[in-house]
Motif scaffolding. Structure first.
Motif, PDB file in Angstrom:
ATOM      1  N   GLY A   8     -18.309 -23.679   0.629  1.00 54.53           N
ATOM      2  CA  GLY A   8     -18.657 -22.350   1.106  1.00 54.53           C
ATOM      3  C   GLY A   8     -20.110 -22.013   0.845  1.00 54.53           C
ATOM      4  O   GLY A   8     -20.906 -22.866   0.461  1.00 54.53           O
ATOM      5  N   THR A   9     -20.426 -20.743   1.031  1.00 58.71           N
ATOM      6  CA  THR A   9     -21.781 -20.236   0.877  1.00 58.71           C
ATOM      7  C   THR A   9     -21.768 -19.073  -0.113  1.00 58.71           C
ATOM      8  O   THR A   9     -20.968 -18.151   0.015  1.00 58.71           O
ATOM      9  N   VAL A  10     -22.662 -19.152  -1.089  1.00 61.83           N
ATOM     10  CA  VAL A  10     -22.791 -18.070  -2.067  1.00 61.83           C
ATOM     11  C   VAL A  10     -23.361 -16.855  -1.353  1.00 61.83           C
ATOM     12  O   VAL A  10     -24.275 -16.970  -0.524  1.00 61.83           O
ATOM     13  N   LYS A  11     -22.799 -15.687  -1.667  1.00 57.32           N
ATOM     14  CA  LYS A  11     -23.251 -14.448  -1.034  1.00 57.32           C
ATOM     15  C   LYS A  11     -23.430 -13.379  -2.100  1.00 57.32           C
ATOM     16  O   LYS A  11     -22.555 -13.176  -2.929  1.00 57.32           O
ATOM     17  N   TYR A  12     -24.591 -12.702  -2.063  1.00 54.13           N
ATOM     18  CA  TYR A  12     -24.805 -11.564  -2.954  1.00 54.13           C
ATOM     19  C   TYR A  12     -24.259 -10.324  -2.268  1.00 54.13           C
ATOM     20  O   TYR A  12     -24.571 -10.048  -1.108  1.00 54.13           O
ATOM     21  N   LEU A  13     -23.423  -9.594  -2.983  1.00 51.70           N
ATOM     22  CA  LEU A  13     -22.841  -8.352  -2.465  1.00 51.70           C
ATOM     23  C   LEU A  13     -23.372  -7.213  -3.321  1.00 51.70           C
ATOM     24  O   LEU A  13     -23.280  -7.253  -4.549  1.00 51.70           O
ATOM     25  N   SER A  14     -23.925  -6.202  -2.682  1.00 57.73           N
ATOM     26  CA  SER A  14     -24.646  -5.157  -3.411  1.00 57.73           C
ATOM     27  C   SER A  14     -23.775  -4.008  -3.901  1.00 57.73           C
ATOM     28  O   SER A  14     -24.251  -3.162  -4.644  1.00 57.73           O
ATOM     29  N   PHE A  15     -22.491  -3.967  -3.527  1.00 61.63           N
ATOM     30  CA  PHE A  15     -21.665  -2.846  -3.974  1.00 61.63           C
ATOM     31  C   PHE A  15     -21.060  -3.114  -5.349  1.00 61.63           C
ATOM     32  O   PHE A  15     -21.106  -4.233  -5.850  1.00 61.63           O
ATOM     33  N   ASP A  25     -15.600 -21.872   3.627  1.00 62.43           N
ATOM     34  CA  ASP A  25     -15.522 -22.404   4.984  1.00 62.43           C
ATOM     35  C   ASP A  25     -14.107 -22.242   5.547  1.00 62.43           C
ATOM     36  O   ASP A  25     -13.901 -22.335   6.757  1.00 62.43           O
ATOM     37  N   ASP A  26     -13.145 -21.989   4.653  1.00 66.23           N
ATOM     38  CA  ASP A  26     -11.749 -21.783   5.075  1.00 66.23           C
ATOM     39  C   ASP A  26     -11.485 -20.343   5.512  1.00 66.23           C
ATOM     40  O   ASP A  26     -10.355 -19.967   5.787  1.00 66.23           O
TER      41      ASP A  26
END
Length: 71
Positions: A8-15, A25-26
């Motif tokens: 998968g891909t690391v994602k920064y979430l600001s909340f 990817d799934d």
């Protein structure tokens, strides 16, 4: 405990104060309890193995997991 292997891909979430998750990817979102500092990079592609936990998170985003390995 059943381990799940995924990419998968690391994602920064600001909340909720900001945190790093993994968009698999799934098509699933993963909220790791123990994301290593060096992998907290928005957009980083990773391969990981994780165990689901029974934990509840204030993030309310994705499956809460404990990483077994990440690369």
């Amino acid at each position: 405990m059943h381990s799940k292997q995924a990419k998968g891909t690391v994602k920064y979430l600001s909340f909720e104060g900001g945190f790093y998750g993994i968009v698999g990817d799934d098509g699933k979102n993963y909220d790791p309890l123990n994301m290593p500092q060096e992998f907290r990079v928005d957009g980083l592609r990773v391969r990981f193995t994780a165990n689901k936990t029974g934990n509840v998170s204030v993030h309310i985003w994705g499956h809460i997991v404990r990483l077994v390995s990440i690369e």
